[in-house]
Write an enzyme that holds these catalytic residues in place. Structure first.
Site, PDB file in Angstrom:
ATOM      1  N   HIS A  99       7.457 -26.483   4.966  1.00 16.47           N
ATOM      2  CA  HIS A  99       6.783 -27.674   4.449  1.00 16.47           C
ATOM      3  C   HIS A  99       6.297 -27.470   3.021  1.00 16.47           C
ATOM      4  O   HIS A  99       5.550 -28.282   2.501  1.00 16.47           O
ATOM      5  CB  HIS A  99       5.631 -28.056   5.389  1.00 16.47           C
ATOM      6  N   GLU A 156       0.807  -1.229   0.000  1.00 16.48           N
ATOM      7  CA  GLU A 156       0.000   0.000   0.000  1.00 16.48           C
ATOM      8  C   GLU A 156       0.838   1.277   0.000  1.00 16.48           C
ATOM      9  O   GLU A 156       0.503   2.227  -0.693  1.00 16.48           O
ATOM     10  CB  GLU A 156      -0.947   0.003   1.194  1.00 16.48           C
ATOM     11  N   LYS A 184     -13.769  -0.239  -4.176  1.00 15.86           N
ATOM     12  CA  LYS A 184     -14.900  -0.016  -3.265  1.00 15.86           C
ATOM     13  C   LYS A 184     -16.030   0.699  -3.996  1.00 15.86           C
ATOM     14  O   LYS A 184     -17.202   0.384  -3.808  1.00 15.86           O
ATOM     15  CB  LYS A 184     -14.446   0.777  -2.036  1.00 15.86           C
TER      16      LYS A 184
HETATM   17  O1  PA5 Z   1      -5.251   0.425   4.191  1.00 20.99           O
HETATM   18  C1  PA5 Z   1      -6.320   0.530   3.612  1.00 20.99           C
HETATM   19  O2  PA5 Z   1      -6.717   1.586   3.102  1.00 20.99           O
HETATM   20  C2  PA5 Z   1      -7.213  -0.673   3.512  1.00 20.99           C
HETATM   21  O3  PA5 Z   1      -6.512  -1.842   3.790  1.00 20.99           O
HETATM   22  C3  PA5 Z   1      -8.412  -0.496   4.459  1.00 20.99           C
HETATM   23  O4  PA5 Z   1      -8.007  -0.539   5.782  1.00 20.99           O
HETATM   24  C4  PA5 Z   1      -9.460  -1.568   4.167  1.00 20.99           C
HETATM   25  O5  PA5 Z   1      -9.919  -1.434   2.857  1.00 20.99           O
HETATM   26  C5  PA5 Z   1     -10.629  -1.505   5.118  1.00 20.99           C
HETATM   27  O6  PA5 Z   1     -11.122  -0.202   5.226  1.00 20.99           O
HETATM   28  P1  PA5 Z   1     -11.437   0.373   6.686  1.00 20.99           P
HETATM   29  O7  PA5 Z   1     -10.141   0.299   7.428  1.00 20.99           O
HETATM   30  O8  PA5 Z   1     -11.912   1.763   6.477  1.00 20.99           O
HETATM   31  O9  PA5 Z   1     -12.478  -0.538   7.237  1.00 20.99           O
END
Ligand code: PA5
Length: 354
Positions: free
Chosen positions: A254, A238, A348
């Site tokens: 394994h 990310e 999303k």
């Molecule tokens: O880091 C991110 O943006 C994502 O991994 C979010 O955490 C994930 O999509 C879930 O969203 P939220 O944390 O708002 O529930």
């Protein structure tokens, strides 16, 4: 490549100030504890038969960390649900924690609704969104945390309240000292990892430079470092926008260990990162050393590091905090803004269409 000691250039690339959020992470943990301690849990609650944490991505990992830390302390099972649906064993005797930074993650909302329909007690940790609305409509408690960050930069807000909830409900012993000691160590570590500390003395910057153009493979163990390996992998994805992989000892011995046999022309761009913890099972310690000697020639480089500190919380965060800085510096070195995760937002949006 961007010079990692050039503060002006860093600020230009890190537009939403991910590094600033990282520098404030120890204070975020302190504030999170205060928020959680202030929130009243007014429902009289009998001892649950299981704990189920609902959450995805940057929010869901708080559940993984709690599980790694508490699995030897709790006498009831703890399960992290990263799905729309709940497992069959979930029922009204389960304690649910719904964790979503935005409060709008559809898998978490769907699992939350299912838990409510079971008549279970659900505590939500969120900055707002649908989750906060739905929880209030059902007269269920909400720990409201500040918004405005990327979920992965809000790990303190998302994680620390879970410990406080479990403590308030009498399910675990007090974590006050562990949180305090962890925050103190994070403050010390911050001095060495922050942008102001030059590359020749800054391990995070050094590692980021070595990782430019490489694919990280991060190994931890089924003790506490596995979850740190997962966090590093997700942060590389990310923040740095690179593919990254993780796996856990002893299971990886394994299967995956054999996979580093062919395709050397490809795997020589892979960078192996291994975490070690003093409390790892003695056989796991041996496995790590043997595995390294078997596979290291297939990698561009190998970096190993030990956890530091006393409690599991402190030891996990000694590694996670380093990885958060490394992945952010790697983005900056590549000239990429670490904050936006356009593909997650796009997905999303597409999924939300009728
Ligand atoms: O880091 C991110 O943006 C994502 O991994 C979010 O955490 C994930 O999509 C879930 O969203 P939220 O944390 O708002 O529930």
């Amino acid at each position: 490549m961007i010079e990692l000691d050039d503060i002006k250039a860093i600020k230009k690339i890190d537009k939403k100030n991910m590094l600033g959020a990282l520098e404030l992470f120890p204070e975020q943990c302190e504030e999170a504890e205060k928020i959680a301690r202030k929130t009243r849990l007014s429902v009289l609650f009998k001892k649950p038969r299981s704990i189920i944490i609902l959450g995805m991505g940057g929010s869901g990992i708080s559940g993984d960390i709690v599980k790694a830390i508490l699995s030897e302390e709790l006498d009831i099972p703890i399960f992290v649900n990263k799905d729309y649906k709940l497992p069959k064993f979930a029922n009204k005797n389960s304690l649910f924690l719904a964790v979503s930074y935005s409060g709008n993650t559809e898998e978490t909302l769907s699992a939350f609704e299912q838990a409510v329909s079971l008549g279970a007690f659900v505590i939500s940790i969120t900055s707002g969104g649908e989750l906060a609305k739905k929880a209030r409509n059902s007269n269920l408690p909400v720990m409201t945390i500040p918004g405005g960050l990327q979920p992965r930069a809000a790990l303190g807000y998302l994680l620390i309240p879970i410990f406080v909830v479990l403590e308030k409900l009498g399910l675990i012993k007090s974590k006050v000292d562990e949180i305090k000691n962890t925050v103190d160590s994070l403050k010390q570590t911050r001095e060495t990892l922050s942008p102001g500390n030059p590359l020749n003395k800054n391990l995070a910057k050094q590692l980021a430079e070595r990782l430019v153009g490489k694919i990280p493979v991060v190994y931890g163990s089924c003790g506490i470092t596995g979850v740190a390996a997962l966090r590093w992998k997700c942060q590389f994805n990310e923040n740095s926008k690179v593919p990254a992989f993780y796996n856990i000892f002893p299971e990886l011995n394994h299967n995956e260990t054999v996979g580093w046999e062919l395709l050397k022309d490809i795997t020589e761009r892979f960078f192996l990162i291994i975490f070690k913890d003093d409390q790892d099972h003695p056989q796991v310690k041996k496995r790590i050393d043997i595995t390294k000697s078997l596979i290291q020639e297939h990698f561009d480089s190998v970096f190993e590091t030990w956890t530091k500190g006393e409690s599991k919380l402190e030891r996990i965060f000694s590694i996670i905090y380093l990885g958060d800085f490394v992945s952010t510096y790697l983005a900056v070195a590549e000239g990429i803004d670490p904050s936006p995760v356009e593909r997650i937002s796009l997905l999303k949006k597409e999924l939300a269409k009728e």
